[in-house]
Every structure is written in structure tokens, then in C-alpha cells.
Design a protein around this motif. Structure first.
Motif, PDB file in Angstrom:
ATOM      1  N   VAL A  18      -3.333 -20.271 -30.890  1.00 22.25           N
ATOM      2  CA  VAL A  18      -3.035 -21.829 -31.563  1.00 22.25           C
ATOM      3  C   VAL A  18      -3.694 -22.768 -31.031  1.00 22.25           C
ATOM      4  CG1 VAL A  18      -0.938 -23.066 -32.100  1.00 22.25           C
ATOM      5  CG2 VAL A  18      -0.818 -20.789 -32.381  1.00 22.25           C
ATOM      6  N   HIS A  19      -3.813 -22.802 -29.621  1.00 17.76           N
ATOM      7  CA  HIS A  19      -4.590 -23.938 -29.167  1.00 17.76           C
ATOM      8  C   HIS A  19      -5.850 -23.825 -29.673  1.00 17.76           C
ATOM      9  CE1 HIS A  19      -6.156 -26.933 -26.501  1.00 17.76           C
ATOM     10  NE2 HIS A  19      -6.913 -26.173 -26.200  1.00 17.76           N
ATOM     11  N   LEU A  20      -6.711 -22.828 -29.412  1.00 17.81           N
ATOM     12  CA  LEU A  20      -8.131 -22.825 -29.981  1.00 17.81           C
ATOM     13  C   LEU A  20      -8.256 -23.080 -31.470  1.00 17.81           C
ATOM     14  CD1 LEU A  20      -9.133 -19.652 -27.877  1.00 17.81           C
ATOM     15  CD2 LEU A  20      -9.802 -21.883 -27.463  1.00 17.81           C
ATOM     16  N   ASN A  21      -7.219 -22.684 -32.351  1.00 22.25           N
ATOM     17  CA  ASN A  21      -7.382 -22.955 -33.691  1.00 22.25           C
ATOM     18  C   ASN A  21      -7.399 -24.327 -33.863  1.00 22.25           C
ATOM     19  OD1 ASN A  21      -5.175 -23.524 -36.160  1.00 22.25           O
ATOM     20  ND2 ASN A  21      -7.130 -22.371 -36.640  1.00 22.25           N
ATOM     21  N   GLU A  22      -6.219 -25.128 -33.379  1.00 24.16           N
ATOM     22  CA  GLU A  22      -6.062 -26.475 -33.389  1.00 24.16           C
ATOM     23  C   GLU A  22      -7.060 -27.459 -32.887  1.00 24.16           C
ATOM     24  OE1 GLU A  22      -2.201 -27.130 -31.734  1.00 24.16           O
ATOM     25  OE2 GLU A  22      -1.115 -26.270 -33.603  1.00 24.16           O
ATOM     26  N   ALA A  23      -7.796 -26.686 -32.001  1.00 25.29           N
ATOM     27  CA  ALA A  23      -9.124 -27.442 -31.226  1.00 25.29           C
ATOM     28  C   ALA A  23     -10.175 -27.503 -32.202  1.00 25.29           C
ATOM     29  CB  ALA A  23      -9.088 -26.964 -29.548  1.00 25.29           C
ATOM     30  N   GLY A  24     -10.041 -26.719 -33.256  1.00 22.33           N
ATOM     31  CA  GLY A  24     -11.180 -26.546 -34.201  1.00 22.33           C
ATOM     32  C   GLY A  24     -12.216 -25.444 -33.798  1.00 22.33           C
ATOM     33  N   GLU A  41      -7.218  -8.345 -27.874  1.00 18.78           N
ATOM     34  CA  GLU A  41      -8.538  -7.706 -28.336  1.00 18.78           C
ATOM     35  C   GLU A  41      -9.157  -8.412 -29.234  1.00 18.78           C
ATOM     36  OE1 GLU A  41     -10.084  -3.906 -30.533  1.00 18.78           O
ATOM     37  OE2 GLU A  41      -8.230  -3.578 -29.400  1.00 18.78           O
ATOM     38  N   THR A  42      -8.674  -8.889 -30.443  1.00 19.75           N
ATOM     39  CA  THR A  42      -9.167  -9.628 -31.351  1.00 19.75           C
ATOM     40  C   THR A  42      -9.583 -10.989 -31.017  1.00 19.75           C
ATOM     41  OG1 THR A  42      -7.581  -8.524 -33.023  1.00 19.75           O
ATOM     42  CG2 THR A  42      -8.692 -10.526 -33.651  1.00 19.75           C
ATOM     43  N   PHE A  70     -12.018 -22.262 -34.635  1.00 22.51           N
ATOM     44  CA  PHE A  70     -11.929 -21.203 -35.719  1.00 22.51           C
ATOM     45  C   PHE A  70     -11.112 -21.629 -36.599  1.00 22.51           C
ATOM     46  CE2 PHE A  70      -9.552 -19.424 -32.433  1.00 22.51           C
ATOM     47  CZ  PHE A  70      -8.418 -19.204 -32.940  1.00 22.51           C
ATOM     48  N   GLU A  71     -11.286 -21.247 -37.820  1.00 23.93           N
ATOM     49  CA  GLU A  71     -10.144 -21.354 -38.993  1.00 23.93           C
ATOM     50  C   GLU A  71      -9.251 -20.151 -38.954  1.00 23.93           C
ATOM     51  OE1 GLU A  71     -10.294 -23.723 -41.417  1.00 23.93           O
ATOM     52  OE2 GLU A  71     -11.728 -24.715 -40.155  1.00 23.93           O
ATOM     53  N   TRP A  72      -7.999 -20.570 -39.167  1.00 23.44           N
ATOM     54  CA  TRP A  72      -6.910 -19.416 -38.921  1.00 23.44           C
ATOM     55  C   TRP A  72      -6.929 -18.372 -39.981  1.00 23.44           C
ATOM     56  CZ3 TRP A  72      -3.705 -19.201 -35.025  1.00 23.44           C
ATOM     57  CH2 TRP A  72      -2.717 -18.416 -35.074  1.00 23.44           C
ATOM     58  N   GLY A  73      -7.585 -18.613 -41.034  1.00 28.34           N
ATOM     59  CA  GLY A  73      -7.652 -17.567 -42.285  1.00 28.34           C
ATOM     60  C   GLY A  73      -8.770 -16.435 -41.674  1.00 28.34           C
ATOM     61  N   ASP A  74      -9.809 -17.051 -40.858  1.00 22.06           N
ATOM     62  CA  ASP A  74     -10.806 -16.177 -40.110  1.00 22.06           C
ATOM     63  C   ASP A  74     -10.063 -15.331 -39.108  1.00 22.06           C
ATOM     64  OD1 ASP A  74     -12.864 -17.096 -41.813  1.00 22.06           O
ATOM     65  OD2 ASP A  74     -13.505 -18.575 -40.212  1.00 22.06           O
ATOM     66  N   TRP A  75      -9.583 -16.167 -38.361  1.00 23.78           N
ATOM     67  CA  TRP A  75      -8.672 -15.259 -37.256  1.00 23.78           C
ATOM     68  C   TRP A  75      -7.644 -14.234 -38.076  1.00 23.78           C
ATOM     69  CZ3 TRP A  75      -7.311 -13.625 -32.706  1.00 23.78           C
ATOM     70  CH2 TRP A  75      -6.056 -13.062 -32.374  1.00 23.78           C
ATOM     71  N   ALA A  76      -6.945 -14.468 -38.825  1.00 24.48           N
ATOM     72  CA  ALA A  76      -6.046 -13.545 -39.417  1.00 24.48           C
ATOM     73  C   ALA A  76      -6.751 -12.472 -40.035  1.00 24.48           C
ATOM     74  CB  ALA A  76      -5.062 -14.153 -40.639  1.00 24.48           C
ATOM     75  N   SER A  77      -7.795 -12.570 -40.749  1.00 25.43           N
ATOM     76  CA  SER A  77      -8.680 -11.485 -41.228  1.00 25.43           C
ATOM     77  C   SER A  77      -8.963 -10.530 -40.190  1.00 25.43           C
ATOM     78  CB  SER A  77      -9.729 -12.090 -42.080  1.00 25.43           C
ATOM     79  OG  SER A  77     -10.452 -10.836 -42.497  1.00 25.43           O
ATOM     80  N   ARG A  78      -9.393 -11.173 -39.113  1.00 20.29           N
ATOM     81  CA  ARG A  78      -9.980 -10.328 -37.908  1.00 20.29           C
ATOM     82  C   ARG A  78      -8.797  -9.442 -37.338  1.00 20.29           C
ATOM     83  NH1 ARG A  78     -14.759 -11.679 -34.784  1.00 20.29           N
ATOM     84  NH2 ARG A  78     -16.100 -12.734 -36.167  1.00 20.29           N
ATOM     85  N   PHE A  79      -7.621 -10.021 -37.226  1.00 18.41           N
ATOM     86  CA  PHE A  79      -6.431  -9.496 -36.484  1.00 18.41           C
ATOM     87  C   PHE A  79      -6.069  -8.407 -37.554  1.00 18.41           C
ATOM     88  CE2 PHE A  79      -2.011  -9.871 -35.442  1.00 18.41           C
ATOM     89  CZ  PHE A  79      -1.966  -8.946 -34.311  1.00 18.41           C
ATOM     90  N   GLY A  80      -6.046  -8.512 -38.774  1.00 16.91           N
ATOM     91  CA  GLY A  80      -5.632  -7.629 -39.777  1.00 16.91           C
ATOM     92  C   GLY A  80      -6.256  -6.297 -39.780  1.00 16.91           C
TER      93      GLY A  80
END
Length: 75
Positions: free
Chosen positions: A22-28, A64-65, A30-40
Motif C-alpha cells: 500500500v505504501h509503495l502504491n501511495e508513493a507512486g 512473490e508478486t 506503481f498503479e494499483w490496477g497493475d499490481w492487482a493484475s500481477r497478483f491475480g
């Protein structure tokens, strides 16, 4: 008698890797959508996509993601 609520995370490291993501996302970083896709994709690869109970396997896939995503970003 009221029963105490279950903890949100089974282990401290689960909370830590979640908070770091969450911190890395909020710090800009990466985009949360990109993260969610990779995690999926990671969950599917491990056959965990239908078992989203927040247990050890789930957070191992989360870590791992995050590690692979950070490496791809050069972080």
C-alpha cells in the motif's frame, strides 16, 4: 458474552507486506490496477485464485508478486 474479533492478519509479516505494498502504491511506485493484475496472475499460477482466505499461501503469493514487480521496476 461477546467474542473478540479475529485478527485481520494471521501473522505479523502478512500485515507488513500488505502495508509495504500500500505504501509503495501511495508513493507512486506503481498503479494499483497493475499490481492487482500481477497478483491475480500469481494466484492463478499457484492455483489459489478461488481460495482467497488470506492465509499463508495467499500472502506468500502476495510477497512473490511484490518482489517480482519491484525487480521489474528496478526498485
Amino acid at each position: 458474552m461477546t467474542q473478540a474479533p479475529s485478527p485481520a492478519f494471521e501473522a505479523p509479516w502478512h500485515a507488513q507486506v500488505f502495508a509495504l505494498t500500500v505504501h509503495l502504491n501511495e508513493a507512486g511506485q506503481f498503479e494499483w490496477g497493475d499490481w492487482a493484475s500481477r497478483f491475480g496472475d500469481t494466484l492463478k499460477r499457484h492455483g489459489l485464485a478461488k481460495e482467497l482466505n488470506g492465509g499463508e499461501d495467499y500472502f506468500a503469493a502476495w510477497l512473490e508478486t511484490l518482489e517480482s514487480y519491484m525487480a521489474d521496476l528496478g526498485l
